[in-house]
Design a protein around this motif. Structure first.
Motif, mmCIF file in Angstrom:
data_model
loop_
_atom_site.group_PDB
_atom_site.id
_atom_site.type_symbol
_atom_site.label_atom_id
_atom_site.label_comp_id
_atom_site.label_asym_id
_atom_site.label_seq_id
_atom_site.Cartn_x
_atom_site.Cartn_y
_atom_site.Cartn_z
ATOM 1 N N HIS A 205 42.513 4.307 41.929
ATOM 2 C CA HIS A 205 41.881 3.370 42.872
ATOM 3 C C HIS A 205 41.629 4.057 44.216
ATOM 4 O O HIS A 205 40.523 3.986 44.765
ATOM 5 N N HIS A 206 42.633 4.733 44.739
ATOM 6 C CA HIS A 206 42.479 5.387 46.043
ATOM 7 C C HIS A 206 41.620 6.645 45.965
ATOM 8 O O HIS A 206 40.886 6.943 46.915
ATOM 9 N N LEU A 207 41.668 7.365 44.869
ATOM 10 C CA LEU A 207 40.814 8.542 44.718
ATOM 11 C C LEU A 207 39.349 8.138 44.674
ATOM 12 O O LEU A 207 38.483 8.834 45.220
ATOM 13 N N LYS A 208 39.075 6.995 44.074
ATOM 14 C CA LYS A 208 37.701 6.480 44.058
ATOM 15 C C LYS A 208 37.218 6.221 45.485
ATOM 16 O O LYS A 208 36.076 6.549 45.833
ATOM 17 N N ALA A 209 38.083 5.666 46.311
ATOM 18 C CA ALA A 209 37.716 5.412 47.708
ATOM 19 C C ALA A 209 37.452 6.731 48.446
ATOM 20 O O ALA A 209 36.504 6.834 49.221
ATOM 21 N N ILE A 210 38.276 7.725 48.193
ATOM 22 C CA ILE A 210 38.078 9.039 48.835
ATOM 23 C C ILE A 210 36.755 9.648 48.358
ATOM 24 O O ILE A 210 35.953 10.127 49.155
ATOM 25 N N ASN A 211 36.508 9.621 47.083
ATOM 26 C CA ASN A 211 35.327 10.284 46.505
ATOM 27 C C ASN A 211 34.022 9.569 46.791
ATOM 28 O O ASN A 211 32.983 10.204 46.902
ATOM 29 N N ASN A 212 34.075 8.243 46.893
ATOM 30 C CA ASN A 212 32.842 7.475 47.074
ATOM 31 C C ASN A 212 32.566 7.100 48.513
ATOM 32 O O ASN A 212 31.669 6.332 48.782
ATOM 33 N N ASP A 213 33.389 7.617 49.421
ATOM 34 C CA ASP A 213 33.204 7.331 50.845
ATOM 35 C C ASP A 213 33.357 5.860 51.164
ATOM 36 O O ASP A 213 32.728 5.337 52.081
ATOM 37 N N LYS A 214 34.196 5.151 50.390
ATOM 38 C CA LYS A 214 34.469 3.731 50.633
ATOM 39 C C LYS A 214 35.908 3.601 51.081
ATOM 40 O O LYS A 214 36.821 3.714 50.282
ATOM 41 N N ILE A 215 36.102 3.387 52.353
ATOM 42 C CA ILE A 215 37.459 3.306 52.889
ATOM 43 C C ILE A 215 37.724 1.894 53.377
ATOM 44 O O ILE A 215 36.907 1.287 54.000
#
Length: 148
Positions: A138-148
């Motif tokens: 879940h958090h890696l997706k936020a890092i990779n997709n620029d969604k914080i």
């Protein structure tokens, strides 16, 4: 248990992390939101806590093992830590998690641990391991997709 999936995540992410610029790692959309650097630091804190859960629950059931994620991120000062240090910490903590979980005897995967801050809730070690991987993704997706 085969947790090659976790080892694969670590290897793939390391390459992706190096494509993120220093400015992208440091950017905070607001004071209340974590930067990508702090999100990765949070994943390190989660790894610290979960290594403890994965080991302790094998010999002592019903332990209450929790942490205050916002306090940990602030206390660890990830925002002012070189990203290379955080990446290395994340990498080696997760490789150690692979080592730990692959050596848990199957019969201990049903041992339980309390991971809640308030009302007691118990989860099997198997569930906690799987939940750890879901949480990380879940958090890696936020890092990779620029969604914080």
């Amino acid at each position: 248990m085969d947790y090659q999936v976790l080892r694969d995540i670590v290897e793939k992410q390391i390459a992706k992390f190096h494509s993120i610029s220093e400015n992208q790692w440091n950017e905070k959309l607001s004071e209340e939101k974590w930067s990508k650097k702090e999100i990765l630091g949070h994943l390190c804190d989660s790894a610290f806590t979960n290594i403890r859960r994965f080991v302790v629950t094998q010999y002592k059931e019903n332990e209450n093992i929790v942490y205050d994620q916002n306090f940990w991120v602030k206390a660890q000062n990830y925002q002012n830590t070189p990203i290379s240090n955080i990446i290395n910490l994340w990498k080696y903590l997760n490789l150690q998690i692979v080592n730990v979980v692959e050596n848990i005897p199957d019969e201990l995967l049903e041992n339980i641990c309390d991971t809640t801050k308030s009302e007691k809730q118990s989860f099997t070690l198997r569930f906690i391991i799987d939940d750890y991987i879901s949480h990380m993704n879940h958090h890696l997706k936020a890092i990779n997709n620029d969604k914080i």
